[in-house]
Design an enzyme around this catalytic site. Structure first.
Site, PDB file in Angstrom:
ATOM      1  N   LYS A   1      38.913  82.755 -25.467  1.00  0.00           N
ATOM      2  CA  LYS A   1      38.804  84.168 -25.082  1.00  0.00           C
ATOM      3  C   LYS A   1      38.268  84.986 -26.252  1.00  0.00           C
ATOM      4  CE  LYS A   1      42.405  83.771 -21.579  1.00  0.00           C
ATOM      5  NZ  LYS A   1      43.828  83.775 -21.257  1.00  0.00           N
TER       6      LYS A   1
ATOM      7  N   ASP B   1      44.889  91.483 -17.198  1.00  0.00           N
ATOM      8  CA  ASP B   1      45.195  90.372 -16.285  1.00  0.00           C
ATOM      9  C   ASP B   1      45.394  90.860 -14.850  1.00  0.00           C
ATOM     10  OD1 ASP B   1      45.276  87.761 -17.291  1.00  0.00           O
ATOM     11  OD2 ASP B   1      47.142  88.133 -18.372  1.00  0.00           O
TER      12      ASP B   1
ATOM     13  N   GLN C   1      49.438  85.784 -23.136  1.00  0.00           N
ATOM     14  CA  GLN C   1      49.112  84.472 -22.577  1.00  0.00           C
ATOM     15  C   GLN C   1      50.354  83.850 -21.945  1.00  0.00           C
ATOM     16  OE1 GLN C   1      46.020  83.135 -22.453  1.00  0.00           O
ATOM     17  NE2 GLN C   1      46.716  81.247 -21.491  1.00  0.00           N
TER      18      GLN C   1
HETATM   19  N1  GUN Z   1      47.590  81.296 -18.406  1.00  0.00           N
HETATM   20  C1  GUN Z   1      46.743  80.640 -17.566  1.00  0.00           C
HETATM   21  N2  GUN Z   1      45.916  81.493 -16.959  1.00  0.00           N
HETATM   22  C2  GUN Z   1      46.222  82.729 -17.423  1.00  0.00           C
HETATM   23  C3  GUN Z   1      45.691  84.021 -17.173  1.00  0.00           C
HETATM   24  O1  GUN Z   1      44.762  84.239 -16.386  1.00  0.00           O
HETATM   25  N3  GUN Z   1      46.285  85.042 -17.853  1.00  0.00           N
HETATM   26  C4  GUN Z   1      47.312  84.838 -18.706  1.00  0.00           C
HETATM   27  N4  GUN Z   1      47.838  85.902 -19.327  1.00  0.00           N
HETATM   28  N5  GUN Z   1      47.821  83.654 -18.974  1.00  0.00           N
HETATM   29  C5  GUN Z   1      47.266  82.602 -18.333  1.00  0.00           C
END
Ligand code: GUN
Length: 288
Positions: A56, A123, A100
């Site tokens: 990311k 998110d 995350q």
């Molecule tokens: N863990 C796996 N996919 C995601 C996501 O899209 N957002 C977040 N915050 N954690 C994740």
């Protein structure tokens, strides 16, 4: 009959999305003198999460989105994590906050999600954002990244959504529910199937648009796919040989589908692209 078996190339389409984001980031910078700022919080020692977070950051760098990573020890207390979220909420120079997931078991994940300022919730998991989307009010919401990616893939593939029978396999907060909302808002007739659904294969086989997001390798057989359907495979699983695979038995499904996403190079790259876009949207709303 239309040609069958087109592959929807998520890697190529995600490049296009990232180029669009970069152009808008440049325009925002020219206008207000600063770029969007994304903060990613990693509070677990899950190695896969560390890889996702690193990716990311790299993707944000490439489009000129400033990004900061907070890596907390896995034994960080629930209070300390919530205090960090509050600090980021209060910081006017932070546009997007992503915690995350999954979090270690001693955290209350729902409480952490609810603590994030909805205007910074890139998110799209906060109830304010999920509720707006579910009510058909997308304009002020931040919408989850993977579902946005699915819709873009469908659009790019030329799938007709208006009036289509859409079947979503899975009802998770991160994917199944928001994808179903987005499809409903685009005038598809949506059926959501899940682990208790009776006669799931027969329901799936009526779908013009089939979205698989259940997290079970090769769950969707060729016979679940209507001839001419568009198939979006959100699954990221490991098969018995440890190889990355989706929720769909790709080769068999492709023989019947009009168009289908592969795994990898399907939905996966779209998620990060739309995280960047959500950060840009949050920054544009907050700063102008
Ligand atoms: N863990 C796996 N996919 C995601 C996501 O899209 N957002 C977040 N915050 N954690 C994740």
């Amino acid at each position: 009959m239309a040609k069958l078996g087109d592959i929807i190339d998520g890697r190529e389409i995600s490049k296009k999305v990232r180029a669009e984001v970069k152009a808008k980031v440049d325009a925002l910078k020219a206008k207000i003198g600063t770029t969007p700022h994304l903060v990613v919080v990693l509070a677990s020692d899950d190695p896969a999460s560390a890889v996702y977070v690193r990716n990311k950051g790299k993707a944000a760098d490439e489009v000129g989105i400033r990004n900061t990573q907070h890596t907390l020890p896995a034994d960080t207390s629930a209070e300390d994590l919530l205090a960090l979220v509050e600090k980021l909420n209060a910081d006017p120079d932070v546009d997007g906050i992503l915690v995350q997931l999954p979090l270690p078991a001693h955290h209350d994940t729902e409480a952490v999600i609810r603590a994030i300022d909805p205007t910074k919730d890139v998110d799209g998991l906060h109830p304010n954002n999920a509720g707006r989307l579910a009510r058909g009010d997308e304009s002020d919401a931040l919408i989850p990244c993977t579902p946005r990616g699915c819709i873009r893939l469908l659009e790019e593939s030329g799938a007709q959504l208006e009036g289509a029978n859409a079947v979503v396999l899975g009802r998770s907060r991160l994917v199944g529910r928001p994808v179903a909302d987005l499809l409903t808002n685009r005038n598809a007739t949506v059926t959501v199937c899940h682990s208790r659904t009776k006669e799931l294969p027969a329901i799936a086989a009526r779908a013009d648009v089939l979205v698989a997001a259940i997290g079970r390798p090769y769950f969707v057989k060729g016979s679940f796919v209507k001839f001419g359907a568009t198939v979006i495979d959100v699954g990221i699983n490991r098969n018995d040989e440890g190889k990355l695979c989706g929720d769909v038995a790709f080769t068999a499904a492709r023989e019947r589908a009009r168009a289908i996403t592969p795994v990898p190079r399907g939905v996966g790259p779209m998620t990060i692209a739309f995280l960047l876009d959500n950060t840009l949207i949050a920054a544009t709303r907050r700063r102008s």
